[in-house]
Design an enzyme around this catalytic site. Structure first.
Site, mmCIF file in Angstrom:
data_model
loop_
_atom_site.group_PDB
_atom_site.id
_atom_site.type_symbol
_atom_site.label_atom_id
_atom_site.label_comp_id
_atom_site.label_asym_id
_atom_site.label_seq_id
_atom_site.Cartn_x
_atom_site.Cartn_y
_atom_site.Cartn_z
ATOM 1 N N ARG A 198 -41.873 52.700 -28.973
ATOM 2 C CA ARG A 198 -41.090 53.819 -29.478
ATOM 3 C C ARG A 198 -41.288 55.005 -28.536
ATOM 4 O O ARG A 198 -42.417 55.272 -28.090
ATOM 5 C CB ARG A 198 -41.518 54.207 -30.905
ATOM 6 C CG ARG A 198 -41.068 53.221 -31.983
ATOM 7 C CD ARG A 198 -39.549 53.212 -32.175
ATOM 8 N NE ARG A 198 -39.102 52.305 -33.231
ATOM 9 C CZ ARG A 198 -38.661 51.063 -33.056
ATOM 10 N NH1 ARG A 198 -38.613 50.545 -31.835
ATOM 11 N NH2 ARG A 198 -38.241 50.350 -34.082
ATOM 12 N N HIS B 113 -33.301 51.063 -24.928
ATOM 13 C CA HIS B 113 -33.924 50.457 -26.111
ATOM 14 C C HIS B 113 -33.330 49.072 -26.396
ATOM 15 O O HIS B 113 -32.805 48.802 -27.473
ATOM 16 C CB HIS B 113 -33.749 51.384 -27.339
ATOM 17 C CG HIS B 113 -34.606 51.011 -28.509
ATOM 18 N ND1 HIS B 113 -34.988 51.920 -29.464
ATOM 19 C CD2 HIS B 113 -35.154 49.825 -28.893
ATOM 20 C CE1 HIS B 113 -35.714 51.318 -30.389
ATOM 21 N NE2 HIS B 113 -35.830 50.038 -30.062
ATOM 22 N N GLU C 220 -34.023 59.486 -29.256
ATOM 23 C CA GLU C 220 -32.826 58.634 -29.103
ATOM 24 C C GLU C 220 -31.824 58.936 -30.214
ATOM 25 O O GLU C 220 -32.234 59.133 -31.353
ATOM 26 C CB GLU C 220 -33.215 57.142 -29.201
ATOM 27 C CG GLU C 220 -34.073 56.659 -28.075
ATOM 28 C CD GLU C 220 -34.570 55.212 -28.304
ATOM 29 O OE1 GLU C 220 -34.050 54.532 -29.209
ATOM 30 O OE2 GLU C 220 -35.479 54.786 -27.593
HETATM 31 N N1 LIG Z 1 -38.035 48.193 -27.515
HETATM 32 C C1 LIG Z 1 -37.694 47.329 -28.427
HETATM 33 O O1 LIG Z 1 -36.601 46.776 -28.369
HETATM 34 C C2 LIG Z 1 -38.641 46.963 -29.524
HETATM 35 C C3 LIG Z 1 -39.606 47.841 -29.953
HETATM 36 N N2 LIG Z 1 -40.464 47.485 -30.965
HETATM 37 C C4 LIG Z 1 -41.488 48.459 -31.377
HETATM 38 O O2 LIG Z 1 -42.763 47.909 -31.066
HETATM 39 C C5 LIG Z 1 -43.649 48.163 -32.153
HETATM 40 C C6 LIG Z 1 -44.720 47.090 -32.185
HETATM 41 O O3 LIG Z 1 -44.137 45.855 -32.539
HETATM 42 P P1 LIG Z 1 -45.056 44.616 -32.958
HETATM 43 O O4 LIG Z 1 -46.029 44.327 -31.896
HETATM 44 O O5 LIG Z 1 -44.163 43.511 -33.335
HETATM 45 O O6 LIG Z 1 -45.773 45.211 -34.230
HETATM 46 P P2 LIG Z 1 -47.075 44.665 -34.926
HETATM 47 O O7 LIG Z 1 -47.147 45.365 -36.232
HETATM 48 O O8 LIG Z 1 -47.105 43.188 -34.885
HETATM 49 O O9 LIG Z 1 -48.266 45.205 -33.985
HETATM 50 C C7 LIG Z 1 -48.546 46.555 -33.782
HETATM 51 C C8 LIG Z 1 -50.024 46.676 -33.458
HETATM 52 O O10 LIG Z 1 -50.292 48.024 -33.099
HETATM 53 C C9 LIG Z 1 -51.585 48.331 -33.586
HETATM 54 N N3 LIG Z 1 -51.779 49.774 -33.632
HETATM 55 C C10 LIG Z 1 -51.374 50.652 -34.566
HETATM 56 N N4 LIG Z 1 -51.776 51.896 -34.232
HETATM 57 C C11 LIG Z 1 -52.440 51.784 -33.067
HETATM 58 C C12 LIG Z 1 -53.082 52.727 -32.213
HETATM 59 N N5 LIG Z 1 -53.134 54.035 -32.495
HETATM 60 N N6 LIG Z 1 -53.639 52.271 -31.076
HETATM 61 C C13 LIG Z 1 -53.623 50.960 -30.759
HETATM 62 N N7 LIG Z 1 -53.048 50.027 -31.545
HETATM 63 C C14 LIG Z 1 -52.460 50.438 -32.675
HETATM 64 C C15 LIG Z 1 -51.620 47.665 -34.945
HETATM 65 O O11 LIG Z 1 -52.953 47.501 -35.420
HETATM 66 C C16 LIG Z 1 -50.927 46.347 -34.659
HETATM 67 O O12 LIG Z 1 -51.835 45.331 -34.296
HETATM 68 C C17 LIG Z 1 -42.732 48.141 -33.393
HETATM 69 O O13 LIG Z 1 -43.295 48.899 -34.444
HETATM 70 C C18 LIG Z 1 -41.480 48.762 -32.868
HETATM 71 O O14 LIG Z 1 -41.557 50.159 -33.050
HETATM 72 C C19 LIG Z 1 -40.423 46.240 -31.531
HETATM 73 C C20 LIG Z 1 -39.479 45.346 -31.136
HETATM 74 C C21 LIG Z 1 -38.485 45.638 -30.132
HETATM 75 O O1 LIG Z 2 -37.087 45.522 -33.779
HETATM 76 C C1 LIG Z 2 -37.312 46.696 -33.461
HETATM 77 O O2 LIG Z 2 -38.206 47.392 -33.955
HETATM 78 C C2 LIG Z 2 -36.481 47.321 -32.421
HETATM 79 O O3 LIG Z 2 -36.874 48.250 -31.773
HETATM 80 C C3 LIG Z 2 -35.120 46.767 -32.243
HETATM 81 O O4 LIG Z 2 -35.007 45.940 -31.151
HETATM 82 C C4 LIG Z 2 -34.180 47.931 -32.174
HETATM 83 O O5 LIG Z 2 -32.877 47.517 -32.281
HETATM 84 P P1 LIG Z 2 -31.833 48.322 -33.191
HETATM 85 O O6 LIG Z 2 -32.240 48.094 -34.581
HETATM 86 O O7 LIG Z 2 -31.971 49.774 -32.865
HETATM 87 O O8 LIG Z 2 -30.537 47.723 -32.845
#
Ligand SMILES: NC(=O)C1=CN([C@@H]2O[C@H](COP(=O)(O)OP(=O)(O)OC[C@H]3O[C@@H](n4cnc5c(N)ncnc54)[C@H](O)[C@@H]3O)[C@@H](O)[C@H]2O)C=CC1
Ligand SMILES: O=C(O)C(=O)[C@H](O)COP(=O)(O)O
Length: 374
Positions: A208, A254, A237
């Protein structure tokens, strides 16, 4: 039954229309009156689901977000109203892993370096961080995980210190966006932290935008003092800090998680959860709706050089095309959303079957579909 869906949720119309009327709307500008007499609402990350949006949602029983991130949904408010909620944990984690691996291979080629033996600190060792870790290890990198919440919960044996993170050759961010709690991530990389990084390092943000103070980053970048930047996410964004774009080695709107498979899994997961919450029988068509990829098989005759491996990843996922489109059309708010809405079909590495005559263990760990040639 009436279901409102973000128009950018792929396959939603085909899958959900089995159960009733499906109304597709613009997720960014969704209005309370669009939710009158609606039974279920399926969103993506751009819709703020809160008391204001749900003010006229008189029949709503289920909200699902086909994403990993959930900070756009006020879950406490849904619970107060007795509205069931589901997200799609891990749905696009493979796509994020592939995005980061592709970006790192491209970055090190640009610098005439190899990734072998380099250190990578993964901040957030959850679904996406783990997918990145697996690929980084396959590329010969030394992986360090930094995740104090997981360490405190006992789900991660070795969390390195934040000082070790800042010393790594590559720092890759994979945390949720949080402002409260013991380990908030808002501006985790603030002016003071960024001042400790050097241009020799690589900093990736595919979680993010607000995890990095973008204004502070711009100031360091403008002075030539920032690491090489791979930025998929941006503060504010779709109204981003446009001058930062030109300082990024790779800049994208993103879309790190935007593989077709990742989106399909997201749709499927919230569909299943919706059926469970509304006590209807699910008939998940998502796998069937996934089109046959444009490419299918490649035969490797010799051992791959680093440069050939970089090309192989880009054959499936052309990250530079994403970067180019973003620089040309995507930095304005409307451009940002348009690029995301009309994102080309991107397949995961597993869509390419690699016939591998010289065993190259890392290709399977990178996610390619390996067929050993005996
Ligand atoms: N750019 C994109 O298209 C995407 C972005 N995302 C973002 O990535 C984030 C992470 O996704 P996942 O790995 O699937 O989530 P997840 O929930 O599986 O893992 C997140 C990890 O971050 C850790 N965490 C929380 N606060 C922390 C801190 N201050 N320092 C270090 N670690 C910390 C948690 O303990 C957890 O293990 C999502 O919340 C979403 O915002 C996710 C998917 C796609
Ligand atoms: O899964 C998430 O978390 C993400 O960041 C998505 O890939 C974002 O995609 P949109 O929901 O913004 O289309």
């Amino acid at each position: 039954m009436k279901i409102v869906v973000d128009e950018n949720i792929p396959f939603a119309q085909q899958i959900l229309s089995q159960h009733g009327e499906v109304v597709a709307v613009d997720g960014r500008t969704m209005q309370p009156q669009q939710l009158v007499d609606v039974d279920a609402l399926l969103v993506r990350s751009v819709t703020k689901v809160n008391q204001q949006l749900l003010a006229q949602a008189n029949k709503l029983k289920f909200v699902g977000t086909a994403t990993i991130g959930t900070e756009h949904v006020e879950q406490n408010y849904l619970a107060e109203r007795g509205i069931a909620f589901a997200s799609a944990p891990g749905c696009n984690a493979i796509a994020v892993g592939e995005y980061v691996a592709t970006a790192l291979l491209a970055a090190t080629e640009y610098r005439y370096q190899s990734l072998v033996g380099k250190t990578i600190a993964i901040v957030g060792a959850g679904n996406t961080g783990s997918q990145v870790a697996k690929r980084a290890a396959a590329l010969g990198m030394q992986v360090m995980l930094y995740d104090p919440p997981a360490a405190e919960q006992g789900t991660l044996a070795n969390s390195v210190s934040f000082e070790q993170v800042l010393d790594a050759d590559v720092i890759s961010l994979h945390v949720p966006s949080t402002k409260n709690g013991k380990h908030p991530t808002y501006h985790l990389f603030n002016q003071q932290v960024l001042s400790k990084l050097t241009p020799e390092q690589i900093l990736v943000n595919a979680c993010r935008g607000e995890v990095i103070d973008n204004q502070a980053l711009l100031e360091f970048a403008a002075q030539g003092k920032s690491p090489l930047l791979v930025l998929d996410v941006w503060e504010g964004e779709p109204t981003i800090l446009e001058p930062l774009v030109k300082y990024a080695f790779i800049a994208t709107p993103h879309i790190a998680g935007y593989s077709l498979e990742g989106k399909m899994r997201g749709t499927s997961m919230v569909y299943q959860a919706m059926c469970q919450a509304l006590k209807i029988e699910a008939n998940d068509l998502s796998e069937q709706l996934l089109p046959v990829p444009e490419f299918s098989q490649i035969t490797l005759k010799g051992e791959l050089t680093d440069s050939q491996l970089t090309k192989l990843t880009q054959l499936v996922y052309n990250i530079f095309a994403d970067d180019r489109r973003f620089r040309q059309h995507g930095a304005s708010p409307s451009g940002f959303d348009k690029l995301r809405k009309f994102y080309p079909q991107r397949r995961e590495f597993s869509a390419l079957q690699v016939v591998n005559q010289h065993k190259q263990a890392n290709l399977g760990a990178l996610g390619f579909n390996i067929q050993e040639n005996k």
